[in-house]
Scaffold this motif. Structure first.
Motif, mmCIF file in Angstrom:
data_model
loop_
_atom_site.group_PDB
_atom_site.id
_atom_site.type_symbol
_atom_site.label_atom_id
_atom_site.label_comp_id
_atom_site.label_asym_id
_atom_site.label_seq_id
_atom_site.Cartn_x
_atom_site.Cartn_y
_atom_site.Cartn_z
ATOM 1 N N SER A 89 -106.205 -63.627 78.152
ATOM 2 C CA SER A 89 -105.740 -64.884 78.734
ATOM 3 C C SER A 89 -104.545 -64.634 79.661
ATOM 4 O O SER A 89 -104.464 -65.198 80.753
ATOM 5 C CB SER A 89 -105.347 -65.852 77.619
ATOM 6 O OG SER A 89 -104.831 -67.036 78.154
ATOM 7 N N SER A 90 -103.657 -63.770 79.240
ATOM 8 C CA SER A 90 -102.486 -63.432 80.054
ATOM 9 C C SER A 90 -102.896 -62.740 81.354
ATOM 10 O O SER A 90 -102.372 -63.054 82.425
ATOM 11 C CB SER A 90 -101.548 -62.537 79.242
ATOM 12 O OG SER A 90 -100.475 -62.112 80.024
ATOM 13 N N LEU A 92 -105.749 -63.057 82.903
ATOM 14 C CA LEU A 92 -106.377 -64.068 83.755
ATOM 15 C C LEU A 92 -105.330 -64.984 84.386
ATOM 16 O O LEU A 92 -105.462 -65.373 85.549
ATOM 17 C CB LEU A 92 -107.397 -64.878 82.963
ATOM 18 C CG LEU A 92 -108.662 -64.123 82.568
ATOM 19 C CD1 LEU A 92 -109.507 -64.967 81.625
ATOM 20 C CD2 LEU A 92 -109.455 -63.707 83.788
ATOM 21 N N ALA A 93 -104.285 -65.311 83.641
ATOM 22 C CA ALA A 93 -103.213 -66.153 84.188
ATOM 23 C C ALA A 93 -102.504 -65.434 85.336
ATOM 24 O O ALA A 93 -102.170 -66.063 86.354
ATOM 25 C CB ALA A 93 -102.222 -66.522 83.087
ATOM 26 N N GLU A 94 -102.279 -64.125 85.190
ATOM 27 C CA GLU A 94 -101.663 -63.350 86.270
ATOM 28 C C GLU A 94 -102.538 -63.374 87.519
ATOM 29 O O GLU A 94 -102.047 -63.570 88.641
ATOM 30 C CB GLU A 94 -101.445 -61.899 85.839
ATOM 31 C CG GLU A 94 -100.327 -61.690 84.859
ATOM 32 C CD GLU A 94 -100.244 -60.238 84.404
ATOM 33 O OE1 GLU A 94 -100.587 -59.338 85.197
ATOM 34 O OE2 GLU A 94 -99.831 -60.007 83.257
ATOM 35 N N LEU A 95 -103.852 -63.174 87.336
ATOM 36 C CA LEU A 95 -104.766 -63.204 88.474
ATOM 37 C C LEU A 95 -104.794 -64.588 89.122
ATOM 38 O O LEU A 95 -104.839 -64.715 90.347
ATOM 39 C CB LEU A 95 -106.175 -62.801 88.031
ATOM 40 C CG LEU A 95 -106.344 -61.344 87.605
ATOM 41 C CD1 LEU A 95 -107.726 -61.132 87.014
ATOM 42 C CD2 LEU A 95 -106.101 -60.409 88.780
ATOM 43 N N GLU A 96 -104.738 -65.616 88.301
ATOM 44 C CA GLU A 96 -104.719 -66.982 88.833
ATOM 45 C C GLU A 96 -103.477 -67.210 89.688
ATOM 46 O O GLU A 96 -103.553 -67.811 90.768
ATOM 47 C CB GLU A 96 -104.769 -68.007 87.697
ATOM 48 C CG GLU A 96 -104.755 -69.431 88.197
ATOM 49 C CD GLU A 96 -104.752 -70.464 87.089
ATOM 50 O OE1 GLU A 96 -104.873 -71.658 87.421
ATOM 51 O OE2 GLU A 96 -104.626 -70.091 85.908
ATOM 52 N N GLN A 97 -102.325 -66.711 89.248
ATOM 53 C CA GLN A 97 -101.089 -66.860 90.013
ATOM 54 C C GLN A 97 -101.191 -66.166 91.365
ATOM 55 O O GLN A 97 -100.738 -66.692 92.381
ATOM 56 C CB GLN A 97 -99.891 -66.320 89.224
ATOM 57 C CG GLN A 97 -99.464 -67.212 88.085
ATOM 58 C CD GLN A 97 -99.135 -68.612 88.564
ATOM 59 O OE1 GLN A 97 -99.876 -69.551 88.313
ATOM 60 N NE2 GLN A 97 -98.043 -68.768 89.266
ATOM 61 N N TRP A 99 -103.940 -65.636 93.104
ATOM 62 C CA TRP A 99 -104.825 -66.428 93.959
ATOM 63 C C TRP A 99 -104.181 -67.741 94.376
ATOM 64 O O TRP A 99 -104.348 -68.190 95.511
ATOM 65 C CB TRP A 99 -106.170 -66.649 93.286
ATOM 66 C CG TRP A 99 -107.000 -65.420 93.421
ATOM 67 C CD1 TRP A 99 -107.265 -64.498 92.466
ATOM 68 C CD2 TRP A 99 -107.613 -64.935 94.621
ATOM 69 N NE1 TRP A 99 -108.011 -63.477 92.986
ATOM 70 C CE2 TRP A 99 -108.242 -63.714 94.310
ATOM 71 C CE3 TRP A 99 -107.684 -65.411 95.916
ATOM 72 C CZ2 TRP A 99 -108.937 -62.977 95.252
ATOM 73 C CZ3 TRP A 99 -108.384 -64.672 96.861
ATOM 74 C CH2 TRP A 99 -108.996 -63.469 96.520
ATOM 75 N N ARG A 100 -103.434 -68.363 93.488
ATOM 76 C CA ARG A 100 -102.747 -69.605 93.868
ATOM 77 C C ARG A 100 -101.740 -69.334 94.982
ATOM 78 O O ARG A 100 -101.592 -70.133 95.903
ATOM 79 C CB ARG A 100 -102.063 -70.241 92.663
ATOM 80 C CG ARG A 100 -103.019 -70.927 91.719
ATOM 81 C CD ARG A 100 -102.266 -71.629 90.590
ATOM 82 N NE ARG A 100 -103.182 -72.200 89.658
ATOM 83 C CZ ARG A 100 -103.723 -73.415 89.774
ATOM 84 N NH1 ARG A 100 -103.431 -74.158 90.810
ATOM 85 N NH2 ARG A 100 -104.555 -73.872 88.858
ATOM 86 N N ARG A 102 -101.987 -66.957 97.239
ATOM 87 C CA ARG A 102 -102.754 -66.736 98.470
ATOM 88 C C ARG A 102 -103.248 -68.043 99.067
ATOM 89 O O ARG A 102 -103.205 -68.234 100.282
ATOM 90 C CB ARG A 102 -103.927 -65.800 98.191
ATOM 91 C CG ARG A 102 -103.472 -64.380 97.940
ATOM 92 C CD ARG A 102 -104.618 -63.461 97.687
ATOM 93 N NE ARG A 102 -104.124 -62.109 97.475
ATOM 94 C CZ ARG A 102 -104.879 -61.099 97.132
ATOM 95 N NH1 ARG A 102 -106.179 -61.270 96.957
ATOM 96 N NH2 ARG A 102 -104.361 -59.907 96.948
#
Length: 128
Positions: A89-90, A92-97, A99-100, A102
């Protein structure tokens, strides 16, 4: 040099976690064992595949650290590792940040291009 090694280990761990979770059956096994401990034979009864195939799926999950196995008599019992799920989960949260960030930069670029275009249009209409 030590920091690079830690990063490589983190990346290897992420690869193992996502590889293990890439399979539908393994994700289902994780869901089941997070709800409670199950024997491998009980897990195998839920799937239309051989016991050996389910055993292999459980082994992949065990190597990735997503589940733990223990012996109880003749049975192998599997239980979920909440800590490993939290690390996924952590990640995935890093990857989401990333992309957000970008997407926000793209939005900024588009807004500045639109503003420049609007300025050019208004200057042209003034000249006429």
């Amino acid at each position: 040099m030590y920091v690079v090694r830690v990063d490589v280990l983190d990346e290897d761990r992420a690869d193992a976690l996502f590889h293990a979770l890439a399979d539908r059956t393994r994700r289902d096994i994780v869901r089941r064992v997070l709800a409670g401990e199950h024997s491998v034979s009980t897990l195998a009864a839920h799937y239309d595949m051989s016991f050996a195939a389910v055993q292999k799926h459980v082994a992949v999950l065990d190597r990735a650290g997503l589940i733990t196995k223990r012996r109880h008599g003749r049975e192998q019992l599997a239980s979920g590792e909440v800590t490993a799920i939290r690390s996924v989960s952590s990640l995935l949260a890093e990857l989401e940040q990333v992309w957000r960030g970008r997407v926000a930069r793209i939005d900024d670029l588009l807004a500045s291009e639109n503003a420049a275009s609007d300025n050019a249009v208004s200057e042209n209409t003034r000249e006429e």
